[in-house]
Design a protein around this motif. Structure first.
Motif, mmCIF file in Angstrom:
data_model
loop_
_atom_site.group_PDB
_atom_site.id
_atom_site.type_symbol
_atom_site.label_atom_id
_atom_site.label_comp_id
_atom_site.label_asym_id
_atom_site.label_seq_id
_atom_site.Cartn_x
_atom_site.Cartn_y
_atom_site.Cartn_z
ATOM 1 N N LEU A 149 1.163 -0.925 -0.319
ATOM 2 C CA LEU A 149 -0.434 0.137 -0.059
ATOM 3 C C LEU A 149 0.954 0.972 -0.219
ATOM 4 O O LEU A 149 2.006 1.451 0.362
ATOM 5 N N LEU A 150 0.509 2.083 -1.120
ATOM 6 C CA LEU A 150 1.543 2.881 -1.163
ATOM 7 C C LEU A 150 0.536 4.239 -0.232
ATOM 8 O O LEU A 150 -0.536 4.775 -1.360
ATOM 9 N N VAL A 151 1.021 4.921 0.536
ATOM 10 C CA VAL A 151 1.199 6.226 0.785
ATOM 11 C C VAL A 151 1.274 6.950 1.482
ATOM 12 O O VAL A 151 3.077 7.121 1.199
ATOM 13 N N LEU A 152 1.422 8.666 1.845
ATOM 14 C CA LEU A 152 2.017 9.321 1.642
ATOM 15 C C LEU A 152 2.069 10.173 3.167
ATOM 16 O O LEU A 152 1.179 9.971 4.055
ATOM 17 N N ASN A 153 3.002 10.819 3.573
ATOM 18 C CA ASN A 153 2.857 12.158 4.870
ATOM 19 C C ASN A 153 2.493 12.681 4.359
ATOM 20 O O ASN A 153 2.162 13.813 3.427
ATOM 21 N N ALA A 154 1.721 13.508 5.290
ATOM 22 C CA ALA A 154 1.730 14.589 5.460
ATOM 23 C C ALA A 154 2.259 15.653 6.518
ATOM 24 O O ALA A 154 1.638 16.391 7.694
#
Length: 375
Positions: free
Chosen positions: A341-346
């Motif tokens: 699963l590819l997700v980002l940080n903010a």
């Protein structure tokens, strides 16, 4: 030794192909892509309705210049103005360029130089847009900034009132701060900002680079709040991966941008306009946008039903979601990549999810299952 400047903290993954929400790396491993290229591939990877017209345009004409008339630009501009508060469009190549155009237009039209922006905002990486950005980390080492930008706390109306004066050209904001942590502005706050702008002849600039083109379930996120900005900037999802940016402004502003005042070599080129035209035909559709809202609510509800250790808050607007933790999420992102699963940080503590707007309910269930097992 790499021959590329080390400006990115790259993941140890090289992607080779993609279709819809799924991408594969060079080793054949498949991932659910809930980054969409940082909110770019709103219609997923290699959408046939975008691929076909772009391929056809490649066999006709790649580039001319803006010395020539462009019916393609007119088509895209018409769609953007019909679905916004603006009347005219300047086409660029990126969100930073669109924001540069907005800054220049605001200063030239008003004859003033002060622009108020907000802490934790993000507006780009050029010298002008890092000056506009309310994060010190993007400015470090680059010397004196472009003058007359003032940064104030977000959702603090008294701080805003204290900064407005007769030198204020514009107030520039994101209605949901993306890089700042998926932080939404309060509805009453936004209306107060608009009132202040109207009372003081100040331009309202809304940066929709990440929030626009259907990401929140409206053509532009400001439309959830019944606002009427003077300038709107767009990029990311506008070309679904083909580089394109746009600054949209009200008719009264057109007198300030005349031949020679601003320009671009590549902005509004045939390939970008072909992609943007196809994107907008699909996304600026009421049924499609209602489905984005439905999917966003579904995914947020699924996340809220989970028990994640250390979660402080879950925020969303359409398919723009942030899960705030009490600790740094860097290792969590790495674990999720290992699990597909590819997700980002903010910022350091927020996991940001920007799945394609075409994501299926089954894919959302799969992503939540991976999150629940590994967070």
């Amino acid at each position: 030794m790499s021959h590329i400047f080390n400006t990115y903290a790259r993941w140890d993954i090289e992607l080779e192909s993609g279709e819809g929400t799924k991408v594969k790396d060079i080793h054949g491993k498949e991932y659910l892509d809930f980054t969409s290229g940082i909110g770019v591939c709103n219609l997923g990877h290699c959408h046939p309705a975008i691929v076909k017209p772009v391929q056809e345009q490649l066999t006709k004409l790649w580039h001319t210049s803006n010395l020539f008339q462009s019916s393609l630009q007119e088509k895209v501009a018409k769609q953007l103005t019909e679905h916004s508060s603006g009347d005219a469009v300047f086409f660029a190549n990126s969100g930073a360029e669109a924001n540069e155009a907005a800054i220049k237009l605001a200063r030239k039209y008003t004859g003033r130089s002060k622009i108020i922006t907000f802490h934790q905002s993000f507006h780009g990486r050029t010298m002008g847009t890092i000056a506009a950005t309310g994060q010190e980390k993007v400015k470090y080492g680059f010397g004196p900034m472009l003058e007359s930008f003032v940064h104030i706390p977000f959702n603090d109306i008294e701080a805003l009132k204290n900064e407005v004066n007769d030198q204020t050209a514009a107030i520039m904001l994101e209605v949901v701060q993306g890089e700042g942590g998926v932080l939404p502005a309060q509805e009453e706050y936004l209306k107060q900002i608009e009132d202040i702008c109207e009372q003081n002849n100040i331009l309202l600039i809304i940066d929709e680079v990440q929030t626009g083109i259907g990401r929140t379930g409206k053509p532009f996120a400001y439309q959830h709040y019944n606002l009427s900005p003077d300038i709107i900037t767009s990029a990311k999802g506008l070309g679904n991966g083909i580089p394109v940016g746009a600054m949209i402004g009200k008719e009264k502003l057109t007198s300030a941008f005349t031949p020679g005042t601003h320009g671009t070599t590549f902005g509004g080129g045939p390939l970008a306009m072909t992609a943007a035209n196809a994107v907008l035909k699909l996304i600026f559709n009421e049924k499609f946008l209602l489905e984005v809202i439905e999917k966003g609510n579904y995914l947020a509800d699924k996340l809220n039903s989970c028990t994640f250790k250390g979660v402080k808050d879950i925020r969303h607007k359409g398919l723009m979601l942030g899960i705030e933790f009490s600790e740094d999420v860097t290792e969590k992102l790495a674990t999720l990549r290992e699990k597909g699963l590819l997700v980002l940080n903010a910022g350091p503590n927020v996991i940001r999810m920007l799945p394609p707007l075409t994501v299926t309910f089954e894919e959302m269930d799969e992503a939540v299952s991976i999150l629940q097992k590994n967070l």
